[in-house]
Design an enzyme around this catalytic site. Structure first.
Site, PDB file in Angstrom:
ATOM      1  N   GLU A 173      28.466  51.092  15.752  1.00 58.23           N
ATOM      2  CA  GLU A 173      29.793  51.425  16.263  1.00 58.23           C
ATOM      3  C   GLU A 173      31.070  51.662  15.519  1.00 58.23           C
ATOM      4  OE1 GLU A 173      33.050  50.298  19.921  1.00 58.23           O
ATOM      5  OE2 GLU A 173      30.937  49.677  20.032  1.00 58.23           O
ATOM      6  N   ASP A 218      38.673  47.452  26.950  1.00 54.04           N
ATOM      7  CA  ASP A 218      38.184  46.334  26.040  1.00 54.04           C
ATOM      8  C   ASP A 218      38.782  46.232  24.603  1.00 54.04           C
ATOM      9  OD1 ASP A 218      36.246  45.124  27.753  1.00 54.04           O
ATOM     10  OD2 ASP A 218      34.804  46.937  27.544  1.00 54.04           O
ATOM     11  N   SER A 278      37.007  53.584  30.400  1.00 58.67           N
ATOM     12  CA  SER A 278      36.460  52.591  29.906  1.00 58.67           C
ATOM     13  C   SER A 278      34.899  53.051  29.680  1.00 58.67           C
ATOM     14  CB  SER A 278      36.594  51.127  30.342  1.00 58.67           C
ATOM     15  OG  SER A 278      35.783  50.258  29.776  1.00 58.67           O
ATOM     16  N   ALA A 279      34.368  52.631  28.432  1.00 57.26           N
ATOM     17  CA  ALA A 279      32.869  52.843  28.292  1.00 57.26           C
ATOM     18  C   ALA A 279      32.105  51.502  28.860  1.00 57.26           C
ATOM     19  CB  ALA A 279      32.419  53.004  27.032  1.00 57.26           C
ATOM     20  N   LYS A 335      34.263  59.250  26.393  1.00 59.37           N
ATOM     21  CA  LYS A 335      35.262  59.050  27.434  1.00 59.37           C
ATOM     22  C   LYS A 335      35.973  60.479  27.715  1.00 59.37           C
ATOM     23  CE  LYS A 335      36.874  55.424  25.701  1.00 59.37           C
ATOM     24  NZ  LYS A 335      37.554  54.106  25.384  1.00 59.37           N
ATOM     25  N   ASP A 388      41.569  51.171  20.772  1.00 58.71           N
ATOM     26  CA  ASP A 388      41.381  50.639  19.685  1.00 58.71           C
ATOM     27  C   ASP A 388      40.375  51.194  18.714  1.00 58.71           C
ATOM     28  OD1 ASP A 388      38.768  48.271  20.161  1.00 58.71           O
ATOM     29  OD2 ASP A 388      39.368  50.001  21.589  1.00 58.71           O
ATOM     30  N   ASP A 441      42.641  52.610  27.090  1.00 57.35           N
ATOM     31  CA  ASP A 441      41.139  51.883  26.938  1.00 57.35           C
ATOM     32  C   ASP A 441      41.294  50.471  27.482  1.00 57.35           C
ATOM     33  OD1 ASP A 441      38.349  51.587  25.698  1.00 57.35           O
ATOM     34  OD2 ASP A 441      39.416  50.165  24.651  1.00 57.35           O
TER      35      ASP A 441
END
Length: 320
Positions: free
Chosen positions: A103, A61, A171-172, A221, A261, A59
């Protein structure tokens, strides 16, 4: 091989040295709930070809980047963006302030949370198009952003490149911004690294007109990763580094090191027929609320916004 007593101490004493307990930090930022299981995976990967059969999935961020920058919450690849339109920048911030607590909430069911994330991402992308965005605005936004890579990311990427290990960043966020962050913040371009994320479409004047493909958010993802990989992995080759970056070659790499994360990041490897998977989770906030689930879900949990030292040493241990 360490004794069972020594293995059990890995959870509490990360300074022990050995095949099962890697010396990676000088404090208690590393939590390994089941050292024996982790060691078995390490041994299996080493016996099965080491780095020649490994791929890394990460991932972006708050995994590759720091959670805190100068003591404050760092920006994500979405939040750092300034459109040059104060009204729309504020509208996107308001969406963040509303949806982000949802989230990270440990009480909202996953099925409900997925719908909320879809709403958030679609609304944000619509605001970017409606309010206007240029390529130059991305360059300038990254230059002044509060975003930094964790110490050791350059070292990790360099080592993976030297050993021809494909590294996929799922990544989103926004691929164009992530590419620019890597361009400005890393020491070099790494030819083994590919970004699989939401890709912008610009017109001939460099203005945003839409997004390519399906929307990728924090909880889906895995669903679209491989179909987007077909277009993303085709770009960028090197005559000096033997890299396997096409999808069929990636599928032949049966061992995975996954970095994330978020519990949802574990799904990034779904669809891969892997033999061994080692997962490293960065627990950046709400430690008391999430610790038990992270320990159940990840092989290794890293706390307190630490460096990439653990991961670098783990990859070296996998070399065989």
């Amino acid at each position: 091989m360490l004794t069972k007593v020594a293995l059990s101490n890995c959870v509490h004493n990360t300074r022990m040295v050995g095949r099962a307990c890697l010396q990676l930090t000088s404090n208690n930022n590393v939590v390994i709930a089941d050292p024996t299981s982790l060691q078995n995976k390490i041994d299996s990967i080493r016996r099965g070809g080491g780095l020649t059969k490994l791929q890394v999935i990460a991932d972006f961020d708050m995994t590759l980047t720091n959670y805190l920058v100068n003591g404050k919450r760092g920006q994500s690849s979405h939040s750092l963006l300034s459109q040059g339109n104060a009204e729309y920048d504020m509208k996107r911030k308001q969406l963040f302030d509303y949806y982000y607590p949802l989230e990270v909430s440990p009480t909202i069911p996953l099925s409900e949370k997925i719908k909320l994330m879809e709403e958030w991402w679609e609304k944000t992308h619509s605001l970017l198009i409606e309010g206007g965005l240029s390529r130059q605005a991305i360059v300038e936004s990254v230059a002044r952003a509060a975003i930094e890579f964790r110490d050791g990311v350059d070292i990790l990427f360099q080592y993976l490149q030297e050993n021809s290990v494909p590294t996929l960043i799922f990544s989103a966020g926004l691929a164009d911004i992530i590419d620019e962050v890597m361009h400005q913040k890393l020491s070099q371009k790494y030819l083994n690294v590919r970004v699989i994320s939401n890709k912008m479409e610009f017109d001939s004047n460099g203005n945003l007109v839409g997004f390519l493909g399906k929307t990728i958010h924090v909880l889906n993802k895995n669903e679209h990763a491989l179909e987007l990989s077909n277009q993303t992995l085709s770009s960028g080759t090197s005559n000096n580094v033997d890299l396997e970056l096409d999808v069929s070659a990636l599928k032949r790499r049966k061992n995975v090191l996954l970095l994330g994360d978020h519990i949802g990041d574990l799904g990034m490897s779904d669809g891969l027929d892997y033999e061994n998977r080692i997962t490293v989770g960065f627990l950046n906030e709400k430690v008391d609320a999430w610790m038990d689930e992270y320990k159940r879900s990840f092989d290794v949990v890293l706390l307190n916004d630490g460096t990439m030292d653990y991961v670098v040493n783990l990859v070296k241990e996998l070399e065989g």
